[in-house]
Enzyme design. Structure first.
Site, PDB file in Angstrom:
ATOM      1  CG  ASP A  67      -0.361   0.008   2.532  1.00 37.28           C
ATOM      2  OD1 ASP A  67       0.862  -0.209   2.639  1.00 37.28           O
ATOM      3  OD2 ASP A  67      -1.089   0.232   3.515  1.00 37.28           O
ATOM      4  CE1 TYR A  69       7.716   4.124   0.738  1.00 40.69           C
ATOM      5  CE2 TYR A  69       7.356   5.554  -1.154  1.00 40.69           C
ATOM      6  CZ  TYR A  69       8.079   4.552  -0.528  1.00 40.69           C
ATOM      7  OH  TYR A  69       9.157   3.990  -1.162  1.00 40.69           O
ATOM      8  CG  PHE A  80       8.630   0.296  -3.938  1.00 41.45           C
ATOM      9  CD1 PHE A  80       8.920   0.000  -2.624  1.00 41.45           C
ATOM     10  CD2 PHE A  80       8.117  -0.706  -4.755  1.00 41.45           C
ATOM     11  CE1 PHE A  80       8.708  -1.284  -2.107  1.00 41.45           C
ATOM     12  CE2 PHE A  80       7.907  -1.981  -4.255  1.00 41.45           C
ATOM     13  CZ  PHE A  80       8.204  -2.281  -2.940  1.00 41.45           C
ATOM     14  CG  HIS A 188       9.496  -5.549   0.982  1.00 39.48           C
ATOM     15  ND1 HIS A 188       9.999  -4.347   1.456  1.00 39.48           N
ATOM     16  CD2 HIS A 188       8.322  -5.250   0.379  1.00 39.48           C
ATOM     17  CE1 HIS A 188       9.157  -3.383   1.149  1.00 39.48           C
ATOM     18  NE2 HIS A 188       8.129  -3.889   0.499  1.00 39.48           N
TER      19      HIS A 188
END
Length: 230
Positions: A67, A69, A80, A188
């Site tokens: 989801d 920031y 990102f 990740h």
């Protein structure tokens, strides 16, 4: 909100757009944004930035985020990514570090990945909104069926696409992607997992490997450069 879905995507997402879950999501977001004690990110005009910048027939790679920031001024509709001039968050710092190492390039001046989006890389969060300072606060409100439909539509296309799946939530989408596509997985890029097994993100060389694998299936390389138009 539904009316702002880009026209290029409306045909391939017709069933998802008509689904009651999306109408329910729209009502939920209207209520969230109306609350005096709540901020929702990204701004309404930025929710579908990824779809606006990368039309379905232009998609050559997909990077999946979870989801947006949840800090003020960070999310702008591309997973990102942050706009130029915004402090680079830790996960993104590891992404650009790996990008520079992988492609033997200097670190970029900003954390904007918009140039990738304009060159065929769909930067898709599987949940496309979030409440300020509350990660995962908009999970299971209707986004997942919609973004699953995006992944399915791309997976059903005639040409191989590179799917970069970083972390367990992104890798959970693997079942939606056919074997004709290029699929690259790693941990990740978060500092909590970027160096950990089973597949550390740092050192995984996702960008050069994506291009090498695309070449194997007869697809042109992706321009992974970052610059002034992003």
């Amino acid at each position: 909100m539904i009316e702002t879905i880009p026209a290029a995507w409306r045909g391939v997402l017709a069933d998802a757009i008509a689904a009651p879950t999306l109408r329910g999501l729209e009502s939920f977001l209207d209520a969230e944004r109306a609350r005096a004690d709540t901020e929702v990110y990204p701004a309404p005009d930025d929710v579908f930035t990824a779809l606006r910048l990368t039309a379905p027939d232009a998609v050559r790679a997909v990077i999946l985020g979870q989801d947006p920031y949840h800090g003020a001024g960070e999310a702008h509709g591309l997973c990102f990514s942050v706009r130029a001039g915004t402090k680079i968050p830790p996960s993104l710092r590891n992404i650009v570090r790996e990008w520079a190492d992988d492609l033997a390039l200097p670190l970029p001046a900003s954390g904007s990945l918009e140039r990738w989006a304009r060159h065929g890389v769909l930067l898709l969060n599987t949940v496309m909104t979030v409440r300020r300072d509350e990660p995962n606060s908009h999970r299971r409100q209707g986004w997942e069926p919609f973004t699953d439909a995006i992944i399915r539509a791309l997976a059903a296309g005639p040409d191989p696409v590179a799917f970069l799946l970083w972390g367990a939530p992104a890798q959970a989408e693997r079942e939606l992607i056919g074997d004709q596509h290029v699929v690259l997985v790693s941990n990740h890029p978060s500092p909590l997992s970027a160096n950990n097994p089973p597949i550390p993100f740092l050192g995984s060389r996702p960008f050069s490997r994506a291009n090498a694998r695309l070449a194997e299936v007869g697809r042109p390389a992706i321009d992974w450069s970052l610059g002034e138009d992003g």
